[in-house]
Design a protein around this motif. Sequence first.
Motif, PDB file in Angstrom:
ATOM      1  N   SER A 176       0.853  -1.187   0.000  1.00 43.74           N
ATOM      2  CA  SER A 176       0.000   0.000   0.000  1.00 43.74           C
ATOM      3  C   SER A 176       0.889   1.237   0.000  1.00 43.74           C
ATOM      4  O   SER A 176       1.873   1.305   0.741  1.00 43.74           O
ATOM      5  CB  SER A 176      -0.915   0.020   1.229  1.00 43.74           C
ATOM      6  N   ILE A 177       0.537   2.196  -0.828  1.00 38.90           N
ATOM      7  CA  ILE A 177       1.286   3.450  -0.903  1.00 38.90           C
ATOM      8  C   ILE A 177       0.313   4.604  -0.685  1.00 38.90           C
ATOM      9  O   ILE A 177      -0.713   4.706  -1.376  1.00 38.90           O
ATOM     10  CB  ILE A 177       1.992   3.602  -2.263  1.00 38.90           C
ATOM     11  N   PHE A 178       0.631   5.465   0.278  1.00 41.23           N
ATOM     12  CA  PHE A 178      -0.189   6.629   0.590  1.00 41.23           C
ATOM     13  C   PHE A 178       0.532   7.869   0.069  1.00 41.23           C
ATOM     14  O   PHE A 178       1.726   8.070   0.325  1.00 41.23           O
ATOM     15  CB  PHE A 178      -0.418   6.720   2.095  1.00 41.23           C
ATOM     16  N   THR A 179      -0.192   8.709  -0.668  1.00 38.23           N
ATOM     17  CA  THR A 179       0.453   9.847  -1.300  1.00 38.23           C
ATOM     18  C   THR A 179      -0.553  10.984  -1.512  1.00 38.23           C
ATOM     19  O   THR A 179      -1.771  10.758  -1.579  1.00 38.23           O
ATOM     20  CB  THR A 179       1.055   9.443  -2.659  1.00 38.23           C
ATOM     21  N   ASP A 180      -0.023  12.215  -1.601  1.00 38.64           N
ATOM     22  CA  ASP A 180      -0.857  13.355  -1.966  1.00 38.64           C
ATOM     23  C   ASP A 180      -0.623  13.778  -3.415  1.00 38.64           C
ATOM     24  O   ASP A 180      -1.118  14.812  -3.865  1.00 38.64           O
ATOM     25  CB  ASP A 180      -0.605  14.536  -1.018  1.00 38.64           C
ATOM     26  N   HIS A 181       0.156  12.969  -4.157  1.00 38.32           N
ATOM     27  CA  HIS A 181       0.381  13.227  -5.582  1.00 38.32           C
ATOM     28  C   HIS A 181      -0.694  12.525  -6.417  1.00 38.32           C
ATOM     29  O   HIS A 181      -1.388  11.613  -5.936  1.00 38.32           O
ATOM     30  CB  HIS A 181       1.765  12.734  -6.004  1.00 38.32           C
ATOM     31  N   ASP A 182      -0.799  12.939  -7.666  1.00 37.02           N
ATOM     32  CA  ASP A 182      -1.756  12.283  -8.556  1.00 37.02           C
ATOM     33  C   ASP A 182      -1.325  10.870  -8.917  1.00 37.02           C
ATOM     34  O   ASP A 182      -2.165  10.009  -9.203  1.00 37.02           O
ATOM     35  CB  ASP A 182      -1.928  13.106  -9.839  1.00 37.02           C
ATOM     36  N   PHE A 183      -0.042  10.636  -8.928  1.00 38.09           N
ATOM     37  CA  PHE A 183       0.475   9.304  -9.268  1.00 38.09           C
ATOM     38  C   PHE A 183       1.829   9.118  -8.599  1.00 38.09           C
ATOM     39  O   PHE A 183       2.449  10.085  -8.120  1.00 38.09           O
ATOM     40  CB  PHE A 183       0.615   9.139 -10.789  1.00 38.09           C
ATOM     41  N   VAL A 184       2.282   7.841  -8.565  1.00 36.26           N
ATOM     42  CA  VAL A 184       3.630   7.522  -8.088  1.00 36.26           C
ATOM     43  C   VAL A 184       4.238   6.526  -9.080  1.00 36.26           C
ATOM     44  O   VAL A 184       3.531   5.705  -9.677  1.00 36.26           O
ATOM     45  CB  VAL A 184       3.640   6.925  -6.667  1.00 36.26           C
ATOM     46  N   ASP A 185       5.537   6.621  -9.236  1.00 34.92           N
ATOM     47  CA  ASP A 185       6.278   5.621 -10.008  1.00 34.92           C
ATOM     48  C   ASP A 185       6.819   4.584  -9.031  1.00 34.92           C
ATOM     49  O   ASP A 185       7.399   4.933  -7.992  1.00 34.92           O
ATOM     50  CB  ASP A 185       7.413   6.275 -10.783  1.00 34.92           C
ATOM     51  N   PHE A 186       6.651   3.324  -9.399  1.00 41.92           N
ATOM     52  CA  PHE A 186       6.962   2.223  -8.475  1.00 41.92           C
ATOM     53  C   PHE A 186       7.955   1.274  -9.124  1.00 41.92           C
ATOM     54  O   PHE A 186       7.918   1.032 -10.339  1.00 41.92           O
ATOM     55  CB  PHE A 186       5.670   1.475  -8.118  1.00 41.92           C
ATOM     56  N   ARG A 187       8.834   0.691  -8.290  1.00 42.96           N
ATOM     57  CA  ARG A 187       9.796  -0.301  -8.786  1.00 42.96           C
ATOM     58  C   ARG A 187      10.066  -1.331  -7.705  1.00 42.96           C
ATOM     59  O   ARG A 187      10.345  -0.988  -6.558  1.00 42.96           O
ATOM     60  CB  ARG A 187      11.107   0.364  -9.197  1.00 42.96           C
ATOM     61  N   LEU A 188       9.952  -2.590  -8.095  1.00 38.70           N
ATOM     62  CA  LEU A 188      10.310  -3.726  -7.237  1.00 38.70           C
ATOM     63  C   LEU A 188      11.507  -4.411  -7.870  1.00 38.70           C
ATOM     64  O   LEU A 188      11.456  -4.815  -9.037  1.00 38.70           O
ATOM     65  CB  LEU A 188       9.134  -4.706  -7.109  1.00 38.70           C
ATOM     66  N   PHE A 230      -4.453   6.917  -2.441  1.00 37.81           N
ATOM     67  CA  PHE A 230      -4.059   5.535  -2.120  1.00 37.81           C
ATOM     68  C   PHE A 230      -3.730   4.766  -3.390  1.00 37.81           C
ATOM     69  O   PHE A 230      -4.450   4.851  -4.385  1.00 37.81           O
ATOM     70  CB  PHE A 230      -5.203   4.851  -1.363  1.00 37.81           C
ATOM     71  N   VAL A 231      -2.623   4.007  -3.340  1.00 36.64           N
ATOM     72  CA  VAL A 231      -2.211   3.118  -4.432  1.00 36.64           C
ATOM     73  C   VAL A 231      -1.971   1.732  -3.846  1.00 36.64           C
ATOM     74  O   VAL A 231      -1.355   1.598  -2.783  1.00 36.64           O
ATOM     75  CB  VAL A 231      -0.921   3.625  -5.118  1.00 36.64           C
ATOM     76  N   SER A 232      -2.448   0.707  -4.530  1.00 37.25           N
ATOM     77  CA  SER A 232      -2.249  -0.674  -4.076  1.00 37.25           C
ATOM     78  C   SER A 232      -1.568  -1.489  -5.163  1.00 37.25           C
ATOM     79  O   SER A 232      -2.010  -1.483  -6.314  1.00 37.25           O
ATOM     80  CB  SER A 232      -3.588  -1.327  -3.710  1.00 37.25           C
ATOM     81  N   ILE A 233      -0.493  -2.168  -4.793  1.00 38.56           N
ATOM     82  CA  ILE A 233       0.189  -3.101  -5.702  1.00 38.56           C
ATOM     83  C   ILE A 233      -0.046  -4.493  -5.130  1.00 38.56           C
ATOM     84  O   ILE A 233       0.448  -4.827  -4.044  1.00 38.56           O
ATOM     85  CB  ILE A 233       1.697  -2.800  -5.820  1.00 38.56           C
ATOM     86  N   SER A 234      -0.817  -5.288  -5.828  1.00 42.98           N
ATOM     87  CA  SER A 234      -1.268  -6.574  -5.292  1.00 42.98           C
ATOM     88  C   SER A 234      -0.502  -7.752  -5.891  1.00 42.98           C
ATOM     89  O   SER A 234       0.097  -7.658  -6.963  1.00 42.98           O
ATOM     90  CB  SER A 234      -2.770  -6.762  -5.554  1.00 42.98           C
ATOM     91  N   ASP A 235      -0.536  -8.847  -5.147  1.00 46.91           N
ATOM     92  CA  ASP A 235      -0.020 -10.151  -5.590  1.00 46.91           C
ATOM     93  C   ASP A 235       1.453 -10.104  -5.985  1.00 46.91           C
ATOM     94  O   ASP A 235       1.852 -10.668  -7.002  1.00 46.91           O
ATOM     95  CB  ASP A 235      -0.858 -10.687  -6.745  1.00 46.91           C
ATOM     96  N   ILE A 236       2.279  -9.450  -5.168  1.00 46.21           N
ATOM     97  CA  ILE A 236       3.717  -9.512  -5.426  1.00 46.21           C
ATOM     98  C   ILE A 236       4.283 -10.858  -5.002  1.00 46.21           C
ATOM     99  O   ILE A 236       5.379 -11.228  -5.403  1.00 46.21           O
ATOM    100  CB  ILE A 236       4.478  -8.375  -4.720  1.00 46.21           C
ATOM    101  N   SER A 237       3.511 -11.597  -4.199  1.00 50.79           N
ATOM    102  CA  SER A 237       3.974 -12.905  -3.716  1.00 50.79           C
ATOM    103  C   SER A 237       4.254 -13.858  -4.877  1.00 50.79           C
ATOM    104  O   SER A 237       5.319 -14.480  -4.940  1.00 50.79           O
ATOM    105  CB  SER A 237       2.929 -13.507  -2.777  1.00 50.79           C
ATOM    106  N   SER A 238       3.304 -13.988  -5.819  1.00 48.79           N
ATOM    107  CA  SER A 238       3.494 -14.908  -6.948  1.00 48.79           C
ATOM    108  C   SER A 238       4.620 -14.435  -7.854  1.00 48.79           C
ATOM    109  O   SER A 238       5.353 -15.250  -8.433  1.00 48.79           O
ATOM    110  CB  SER A 238       2.196 -15.038  -7.741  1.00 48.79           C
ATOM    111  N   LEU A 239       4.779 -13.123  -7.970  1.00 46.14           N
ATOM    112  CA  LEU A 239       5.851 -12.571  -8.802  1.00 46.14           C
ATOM    113  C   LEU A 239       7.221 -12.914  -8.227  1.00 46.14           C
ATOM    114  O   LEU A 239       8.133 -13.343  -8.946  1.00 46.14           O
ATOM    115  CB  LEU A 239       5.685 -11.057  -8.916  1.00 46.14           C
ATOM    116  N   ILE A 240       7.368 -12.759  -6.923  1.00 47.26           N
ATOM    117  CA  ILE A 240       8.641 -13.046  -6.264  1.00 47.26           C
ATOM    118  C   ILE A 240       8.923 -14.547  -6.271  1.00 47.26           C
ATOM    119  O   ILE A 240      10.057 -14.979  -6.501  1.00 47.26           O
ATOM    120  CB  ILE A 240       8.634 -12.471  -4.840  1.00 47.26           C
ATOM    121  N   GLU A 241       7.885 -15.358  -6.042  1.00 46.01           N
ATOM    122  CA  GLU A 241       8.081 -16.809  -6.062  1.00 46.01           C
ATOM    123  C   GLU A 241       8.548 -17.286  -7.429  1.00 46.01           C
ATOM    124  O   GLU A 241       9.424 -18.140  -7.534  1.00 46.01           O
ATOM    125  CB  GLU A 241       6.789 -17.523  -5.667  1.00 46.01           C
TER     126      GLU A 241
END
Length: 369
Positions: free
Chosen positions: A21-33, A51-62
Amino acid sequence: MIRIGFYTSDVNLSSNLPDISIFTDHDFVDFRLACYGSTLLEGRYYALNGFVSISDISSLIESYLAGNTDLNLSEFSIEAYFGDIKTDYTSLQFSVLYCDRSLDISFPEVWLKENFLTLTPIRRLAPHSFLNVSWYATEKEGIMFRVFCTFINDKGQRDTYQYAHSGNGLIAHINGILTEYVRLDDICDKVAAAKKIDSLTLQSVTVRCGNRSATFLIDPALADIEPFYYLNCFGVPEHLSLSRITTEKVKADRSIASLGKSSQFYDIQTSKTYEVESAQLTSDECLQVEQMLTSPSVRVPFGEYNSIYETDFDALIPILISELTSELSDTDEKPNKIKFTWRYAENTLKVHTPQTPGIFNDKFNPVFS
């Protein structure tokens, strides 16, 4: 303002990773894993109500860690920023231990202090094979690895012996995975020398490190059975010697082309599969079989220089389990068995050639040719 909501402990199981979960007062955020400089996920996410949500990183990392014995414990980084020059930037790092099963533990760091990286701490081994265990060691933890064995001596009496195999008086300097391989023949030689006996029959071996313990029962019925090697749910190599019946099936798919009065084959594809039906399984072997059938990497020894008890997992030949029937019950009415079909990952058909070393000496007689 950018804040990352992502709870992490000292070490995290990949199967239990929460969404980011990412909390921000900007219109968007750039994200990198990323992991050690390799980008797994990158993109621009637009916020909804801050609010920004990045879901299901578990399967990506596995998927990234699966099948690689060098990466089953890795460091990952999360970056979230705004603007090309990153005027608002935040990041965090976390450790992930590969685990493709959802385990019923709330605090993995507590469980890891008391267990080796296996779900079967009690299992059977063939008499001349080897045992291997891996564990997650924390900084400043004692790493003395002890071996306890029970055996029948040359007088037919049961006896015990224990010794420090490694790490006596040493501590771990970083958080990481440690591994020990112990050959059963080496244990027998050490016990025979210490007890001053000519021969012995090993019955069981227990290994311990800190509060961790694993016991291996030596079963003569498994002698000379070629094991299956696989990566368990933690990405750690294990091997399983199954009493079984194997049926080899060769299949040829080919078309026939006719020209005038003759015909010939073309577009020829040949394959060989091995149908396996196991003998009765113990409850611990049922858990091993479940992991083997769904493992990202299963291998078998093959070749003149591959021992059936090979400690180098990467030196073994990959196989594919193409079909399986696994119906394991917790009742005592019917013993558990499994059926599955496997083939070599390489398409060329493999055959074990006969080996006849030492038949002739340097005074070879042509009569025997």
